[in-house]
Design a protein around this motif. Structure first.
Motif, mmCIF file in Angstrom:
data_model
loop_
_atom_site.group_PDB
_atom_site.id
_atom_site.type_symbol
_atom_site.label_atom_id
_atom_site.label_comp_id
_atom_site.label_asym_id
_atom_site.label_seq_id
_atom_site.Cartn_x
_atom_site.Cartn_y
_atom_site.Cartn_z
ATOM 1 N N ARG A 114 0.822 -1.349 0.274
ATOM 2 C CA ARG A 114 0.282 0.693 0.198
ATOM 3 C C ARG A 114 0.605 0.605 -0.088
ATOM 4 O O ARG A 114 0.170 1.770 0.372
ATOM 5 C CB ARG A 114 -0.841 0.246 1.242
ATOM 6 N N PHE A 115 2.233 0.829 -0.044
ATOM 7 C CA PHE A 115 2.366 1.633 0.031
ATOM 8 C C PHE A 115 4.421 2.900 -1.165
ATOM 9 O O PHE A 115 5.062 3.482 -0.887
ATOM 10 C CB PHE A 115 3.611 2.339 1.599
ATOM 11 N N GLY A 116 3.651 1.981 -2.820
ATOM 12 C CA GLY A 116 5.083 2.121 -3.355
ATOM 13 C C GLY A 116 4.814 3.338 -4.001
ATOM 14 O O GLY A 116 6.118 3.792 -3.948
ATOM 15 N N ASP A 117 3.907 3.842 -3.708
ATOM 16 C CA ASP A 117 3.891 5.932 -4.380
ATOM 17 C C ASP A 117 4.054 6.342 -3.346
ATOM 18 O O ASP A 117 4.666 7.330 -3.915
ATOM 19 C CB ASP A 117 2.028 5.673 -4.322
ATOM 20 N N MET A 118 3.373 6.268 -2.576
ATOM 21 C CA MET A 118 4.180 7.226 -0.837
ATOM 22 C C MET A 118 5.802 6.777 -1.257
ATOM 23 O O MET A 118 6.532 8.504 -1.586
ATOM 24 C CB MET A 118 3.449 6.697 0.393
ATOM 25 N N ALA A 119 5.885 6.156 -1.315
ATOM 26 C CA ALA A 119 7.643 6.060 -1.003
ATOM 27 C C ALA A 119 8.116 6.542 -2.767
ATOM 28 O O ALA A 119 9.327 7.364 -2.273
ATOM 29 C CB ALA A 119 8.172 4.031 -0.907
ATOM 30 N N SER A 120 7.432 6.741 -3.682
ATOM 31 C CA SER A 120 8.081 7.263 -4.963
ATOM 32 C C SER A 120 8.283 8.310 -4.621
ATOM 33 O O SER A 120 9.558 8.955 -5.162
ATOM 34 C CB SER A 120 7.847 6.140 -5.676
ATOM 35 N N ALA B 281 12.086 10.606 -4.545
ATOM 36 C CA ALA B 281 11.836 11.016 -6.227
ATOM 37 C C ALA B 281 13.083 11.509 -6.238
ATOM 38 O O ALA B 281 13.503 10.691 -7.638
ATOM 39 C CB ALA B 281 10.833 11.765 -6.154
ATOM 40 N N ASP B 282 14.001 12.037 -5.983
ATOM 41 C CA ASP B 282 14.997 13.177 -6.252
ATOM 42 C C ASP B 282 16.138 12.032 -5.242
ATOM 43 O O ASP B 282 17.640 12.781 -5.365
ATOM 44 C CB ASP B 282 15.080 14.779 -5.354
ATOM 45 N N GLN B 283 15.910 11.208 -5.051
ATOM 46 C CA GLN B 283 17.516 10.251 -4.762
ATOM 47 C C GLN B 283 17.701 9.750 -5.594
ATOM 48 O O GLN B 283 17.205 9.043 -5.964
ATOM 49 C CB GLN B 283 16.927 9.800 -2.966
ATOM 50 N N GLN B 284 18.904 8.962 -5.543
ATOM 51 C CA GLN B 284 19.532 7.601 -5.767
ATOM 52 C C GLN B 284 19.850 6.419 -5.351
ATOM 53 O O GLN B 284 18.971 6.386 -4.612
ATOM 54 C CB GLN B 284 21.263 8.153 -5.682
ATOM 55 N N LEU B 285 18.898 5.683 -6.862
ATOM 56 C CA LEU B 285 18.399 4.153 -5.799
ATOM 57 C C LEU B 285 19.365 3.387 -4.550
ATOM 58 O O LEU B 285 20.524 3.892 -5.202
ATOM 59 C CB LEU B 285 17.919 3.073 -6.951
ATOM 60 N N GLY B 286 18.539 2.852 -3.511
ATOM 61 C CA GLY B 286 19.287 2.569 -2.284
ATOM 62 C C GLY B 286 19.168 3.529 -1.548
ATOM 63 O O GLY B 286 18.476 3.707 -1.176
ATOM 64 N N TYR B 287 21.130 3.154 -0.911
ATOM 65 C CA TYR B 287 20.887 3.846 0.638
ATOM 66 C C TYR B 287 20.616 5.207 0.120
ATOM 67 O O TYR B 287 19.532 5.300 1.714
ATOM 68 C CB TYR B 287 22.453 3.692 0.772
ATOM 69 N N ASP B 288 20.327 5.864 -0.497
ATOM 70 C CA ASP B 288 20.475 7.483 -0.387
ATOM 71 C C ASP B 288 18.776 7.350 -0.650
ATOM 72 O O ASP B 288 17.709 8.193 0.330
ATOM 73 C CB ASP B 288 20.994 8.409 -1.153
ATOM 74 N N GLN B 289 17.659 6.785 -0.349
ATOM 75 C CA GLN B 289 16.844 5.756 -0.755
ATOM 76 C C GLN B 289 15.991 6.396 0.862
ATOM 77 O O GLN B 289 15.050 6.602 1.187
ATOM 78 C CB GLN B 289 15.553 5.234 -1.751
#
Length: 260
Positions: free
Chosen positions: A113-119, A123-131
């Motif tokens: 239920r949280f995919g869109d919210m997490a994205s 939104a401006d972060q590099q995939l991985g740790y920074d997210q």
């Protein structure tokens, strides 16, 4: 750093009551258990096993009357929390088999239920740790941390609606947001040096850059002093005690973490 931990739980038992306890930390990459003590008053037979998450658990039947569980440990743990800005996202096909279960929705972490919210949050972060670091920051600035304000576990959806919670609740929402991005995340319960008020603590770990990293939205500054007792998908897997039969709650609980 070297830390001395202790936890004392006192119960009043009406009828013979089966317990499963999870109060023994184990040595690992971030902590070394130099010595420990585990006492039961009155003394009863206890049997230890390792659960599906690698946690050390003890089974026993508490007799009627006063019953006390006391544990203490002398532990060397990391002075600082490891960080990895820019740490890479691990593709699903490259994750270890043992990590895959931490991608799925669980009782208190409805990650589907949280995919869109997490994205949106990352939104401006590099995939991985920074997210994950951005999720931790968002939790710290958006969800009010109110220690000792709740004694029942809230799901990630409930925490997001309430906009406040204890450490366990913040961890549930952080885990759900990470899994919503296909980043494995798990709940950790244990001790934290310098925690006020002193009690058992919960945080979460995320699997990025081929290893687990610690995240704790209840703290603004990253410091060390964490001692893990148990790991799991959410709070349902990491209760320090489960009892069966008529409900029993501690009449006394004391937790201590001291620098030695």
């Amino acid at each position: 750093m070297w830390l001395q931990t202790s936890c004392e739980l006192k119960f009043v038992i009406d009828v013979p009551t089966p317990f499963i306890l999870m109060l023994r930390p184990r040595s690992g990459a971030q902590q070394w258990i130099a010595s420990e003590e585990y006492l039961l008053y009155p003394s009863v037979p206890a049997f230890e096993f390792t659960d599906d998450y690698g946690n050390l658990c003890q089974r026993l039947i508490a007799p009627p009357g006063d019953f006390t569980v006391y544990t203490s440990s002398r532990i060397m743990t990391a002075d600082n929390v490891d960080q990895a800005p820019g740490g890479t996202f691990v593709d699903i096909q490259n994750l270890p088999d043992s990590v895959l279960k931490y991608l799925l929705p669980s009782r208190y972490c409805e990650s589907d239920r949280f995919g869109d919210m997490a994205s949106e949050i990352t939104a401006d972060q590099q995939l991985g740790y920074d997210q994950v670091a951005e999720i931790e920051h968002w939790l710290h600035t958006t969800i009010g941390y109110q220690p000792a304000s709740s004694f029942s576990s809230l799901s990630a959806i409930e925490v997001n609606q309430q906009k406040s919670g204890v450490c366990r609740d913040l961890a549930h929402l952080g885990i759900a947001l990470c899994r919503g991005l296909s980043i494995p995340a798990r709940m950790v319960v244990g001790y934290l040096y310098g925690l006020e008020p002193m009690e058992l603590h919960a945080w979460f770990e995320a699997y990025v850059a081929d290893r687990w990293y610690t995240f704790d939205a209840s703290r603004q500054v990253k410091k060390g002093g964490y001692i893990a007792i148990g790991y799991g998908r959410d709070a349902a897997d990491v209760a320090v005690y489960n009892q069966f039969g008529p409900t029993v709650t501690p009449v006394h609980q004391k937790v201590s973490v001291q620098l030695i």
